[in-house]
Design an enzyme around this catalytic site. Structure first.
Site, PDB file in Angstrom:
ATOM      1  N   TYR A 176       0.848  -1.093  -0.120  1.00 13.10           N
ATOM      2  CA  TYR A 176       0.120   0.029  -0.066  1.00 13.10           C
ATOM      3  C   TYR A 176       0.884   1.323  -0.036  1.00 13.10           C
ATOM      4  O   TYR A 176       1.798   1.410   0.988  1.00 13.10           O
ATOM      5  CB  TYR A 176      -0.764  -0.151   1.412  1.00 13.10           C
ATOM      6  CG  TYR A 176      -2.010   0.824   1.464  1.00 13.10           C
ATOM      7  CD1 TYR A 176      -2.024   1.904   0.368  1.00 13.10           C
ATOM      8  CD2 TYR A 176      -2.602   0.862   2.784  1.00 13.10           C
ATOM      9  CE1 TYR A 176      -3.211   2.965   0.751  1.00 13.10           C
ATOM     10  CE2 TYR A 176      -3.636   1.768   2.777  1.00 13.10           C
ATOM     11  CZ  TYR A 176      -3.857   2.851   1.845  1.00 13.10           C
ATOM     12  OH  TYR A 176      -4.952   3.695   1.925  1.00 13.10           O
TER      13      TYR A 176
ATOM     14  N   LYS B 232      -1.521  -1.032  -4.222  1.00 16.80           N
ATOM     15  CA  LYS B 232      -2.517   0.110  -4.079  1.00 16.80           C
ATOM     16  C   LYS B 232      -1.920   1.085  -3.711  1.00 16.80           C
ATOM     17  O   LYS B 232      -1.262   1.494  -2.619  1.00 16.80           O
ATOM     18  CB  LYS B 232      -3.155  -0.752  -2.467  1.00 16.80           C
ATOM     19  CG  LYS B 232      -4.212   0.350  -2.249  1.00 16.80           C
ATOM     20  CD  LYS B 232      -4.953  -0.205  -0.675  1.00 16.80           C
ATOM     21  CE  LYS B 232      -6.124   0.609  -0.533  1.00 16.80           C
ATOM     22  NZ  LYS B 232      -6.617   0.381   0.997  1.00 16.80           N
TER      23      LYS B 232
END
Length: 298
Positions: A136, A161
């Site tokens: 992420y 992400k």
């Protein structure tokens, strides 16, 4: 697994009962509601799930509950993170439950070097070679060269992400890293999804989907069809809801979603500090938004 991520990734809330404990029965109901609506990928223990406000035992329970509720009908992308040992332990727990992929929260250490960022994710990926790993990224300091290096060293890093609010920066990082080598998720939900889709993201995360799955899936389907005007119609519908979530550096991000779920009779509105219950004026605005959505479905 990269193909699976080219979709809506629902980041679920963590429901609490009246005593403040994690409510696993309600969680199971919320997960099944998403699966029955056609959501294919679910992330428990994400930021919308109040990851940093849960104990290690609660995070394990949330993952176990989600895996059981989703069954074979949806893919679980388990949220892991914090210190390296905790992230590895959580990833191995996910693996032992049959989960195929983990999303690694951004490092929370105040001092993060590029080399250290690569090393952190490399050690997690090496500990669970059977799993797909999805870091992420929330920092604009992470470069495409660092992402590419991580992928070269860790074949099981399958996607990212990306949650830097800058589509140009995303396009640059993705191309420097390898646009086709990884699955790219817009990590900033529906408001940024059309822009990120235009430059290469083919999946996106969503907290709103827990309250209004039909709207989120409508945006996904419009983008897949290349129908940007239809996608932007949804964007207009959800715009104010997402503005409430983003206000004051996203202070009420989770509270707004839980308020919507509470008004729909799906879970309690309770959040844990440092989040807060919504003031009455914002609760009233959430009610008005939900009413407008219902009217639009008639």
């Amino acid at each position: 697994m990269r193909t699976v991520l080219n979709d809506v990734v629902a980041v679920t809330v963590t429901p609490f009962d009246a005593a403040g404990a994690v409510d696993l029965d309600v969680n199971a109901e919320l997960v099944r509601r998403l699966v029955d609506a056609g959501v294919n990928v679910i992330t428990p223990n994400g930021n919308t799930g109040e990851f940093y406000a849960l104990s290690p035992a609660e995070r394990r329970l949330m993952l176990e509950s989600t895996v059981a509720a989703a069954g074979a009908d949806a893919t679980v992308l388990a949220g892991v993170g914090l210190d390296l040992a905790s992230a590895v332990e959580s990833a191995r727990h996910a693996r032992d439950l049959g989960v195929r992929m983990v999303m690694v929260h951004q490092p929370v250490h105040p001092y993060v070097s590029g080399e250290g960022w690569v090393a952190y994710h490399r050690e997690i990926a090496a500990a669970v070679p059977e799993l797909g790993v999805v870091p992420y990224i929330r920092s604009p300091r992470v470069t495409g060269a660092e992402v590419r290096r991580l992928g070269e060293e860790c074949p099981n890093v399958i996607g990212f992400k990306y949650a830097v609010p800058d589509p140009v920066r995303f396009a640059t990082v993705a191309r420097d890293a390898g646009l086709d080598r990884f699955a790219w998720l817009c990590g900033l939900a529906e408001p940024y999804t059309p822009a990120y889709w235009a430059v290469g993201a083919r999946g996106f995360t969503s907290g709103l989907v827990t309250a209004a799955p039909s709207l989120t899936l409508r945006m996904r389907d419009a983008l897949r069809a290349g129908d940007y005007p239809a996608a932007m119609e949804v964007w207009e519908l959800i715009r104010r809801f997402e503005e409430l979530r983003a206000a004051d550096a996203s202070a009420d991000n989770v509270s707004v979603v839980k308020e919507a779920l509470a008004q729909l009779g799906l879970c309690r509105r309770d959040v844990r500090p440092p989040s807060r219950p919504l003031p009455d004026a914002v609760r009233e605005e959430v009610a008005a938004i939900l009413a407008a959505w219902r009217e639009g479905e008639k």
